[in-house]
Design a protein around this motif. Structure first.
Motif, PDB file in Angstrom:
ATOM      1  N   ARG A 298      57.001 -14.691 -48.554  1.00  0.00           N
ATOM      2  CA  ARG A 298      57.260 -14.281 -49.932  1.00  0.00           C
ATOM      3  C   ARG A 298      56.237 -14.922 -50.866  1.00  0.00           C
ATOM      4  O   ARG A 298      55.854 -16.071 -50.692  1.00  0.00           O
TER       5      ARG A 298
ATOM      6  N   GLN B 287      58.317 -13.875 -56.420  1.00  0.00           N
ATOM      7  CA  GLN B 287      59.667 -14.190 -55.981  1.00  0.00           C
ATOM      8  C   GLN B 287      60.351 -13.125 -55.139  1.00  0.00           C
ATOM      9  O   GLN B 287      61.084 -13.438 -54.260  1.00  0.00           O
ATOM     10  N   ASN B 288      60.141 -11.863 -55.416  1.00  0.00           N
ATOM     11  CA  ASN B 288      60.824 -10.859 -54.604  1.00  0.00           C
ATOM     12  C   ASN B 288      59.832  -9.851 -54.035  1.00  0.00           C
ATOM     13  O   ASN B 288      60.140  -8.686 -53.900  1.00  0.00           O
ATOM     14  N   GLN B 289      58.660 -10.344 -53.719  1.00  0.00           N
ATOM     15  CA  GLN B 289      57.617  -9.490 -53.185  1.00  0.00           C
ATOM     16  C   GLN B 289      56.882 -10.270 -52.108  1.00  0.00           C
ATOM     17  O   GLN B 289      56.621 -11.464 -52.271  1.00  0.00           O
ATOM     18  N   ASP B 290      56.569  -9.610 -51.009  1.00  0.00           N
ATOM     19  CA  ASP B 290      55.833 -10.330 -49.972  1.00  0.00           C
ATOM     20  C   ASP B 290      54.374 -10.475 -50.392  1.00  0.00           C
ATOM     21  O   ASP B 290      53.898  -9.798 -51.309  1.00  0.00           O
TER      22      ASP B 290
ATOM     23  N   TYR C  93      61.275 -15.114 -46.181  1.00  0.00           N
ATOM     24  CA  TYR C  93      62.332 -14.160 -46.525  1.00  0.00           C
ATOM     25  C   TYR C  93      63.618 -14.474 -45.776  1.00  0.00           C
ATOM     26  O   TYR C  93      64.706 -14.206 -46.253  1.00  0.00           O
TER      27      TYR C  93
END
Length: 164
Positions: free
Chosen positions: A44, A49-52, A95
């Motif tokens: 991550r 924060q919410n994306q690889d 993740y």
């Protein structure tokens, strides 16, 4: 005038695409390329924060991709690369963080909250039933009310039998 506005809008739209960074890395073989893809999808981005890190355009994600490419070139294993990233950025960078004392709340917290919510709901329902049952049990008829109730019930049943 319309053509000029359309051309300006198209130029501005293409300007954003032209600014997007495209990483190109050379790999020794397809297996190494596959490992790179897997690792960048598994880790991550610390900023997004919410994306690889494979999909992130953040500068730190580009740095992490370069670092992974360098480490793969040095022959390090996937486990070593992930451990390096976790040491540097913490379990947040994964993740799927491991189940340990620090991540117990993350893994089991939702189940604890759900169980607690169901327990509270059960207690509320039981209390309401007790109150309703107690209210029904507290209703006591006097002798005069019982006699009147019996008379009404008997007259109703007598009317039904005579109508049949």
């Amino acid at each position: 005038m319309k053509r000029l506005l359309a051309a300006a809008a198209l130029t501005l739209g293409l300007y954003g695409i032209a600014q997007a960074a495209i990483d190109t890395y050379e790999f020794a073989n397809d297996a190494q390329r596959e490992r790179f893809t897997q690792l960048t999808k598994e880790l991550r981005c610390p900023k997004c924060q919410n994306q690889d890190i494979a999909d992130s355009n953040a500068p730190i994600a580009a740095d992490l991709r370069r670092e992974i490419h360098r480490m793969l070139g040095e022959g390090q294993s996937n486990q070593q690369i992930v451990e390096f990233m976790v040491d540097r950025y913490g379990d947040f960078v994964r993740y799927k963080p491991p189940v340990n004392a620090r991540t117990w709340l993350l893994w089991y917290g939702p189940y604890v909250l759900l169980g607690g919510g169901l327990l509270v709901l059960g207690v509320i329902v039981l209390r309401r039933r007790r109150v309703e049952n107690a209210a029904v049990a507290d209703v006591q008829l006097s002798e005069q009310e019982r006699a009147r109730l019996d008379a009404l019930l008997n007259s109703t049943s007598a009317e039904k039998t005579s109508n049949d």
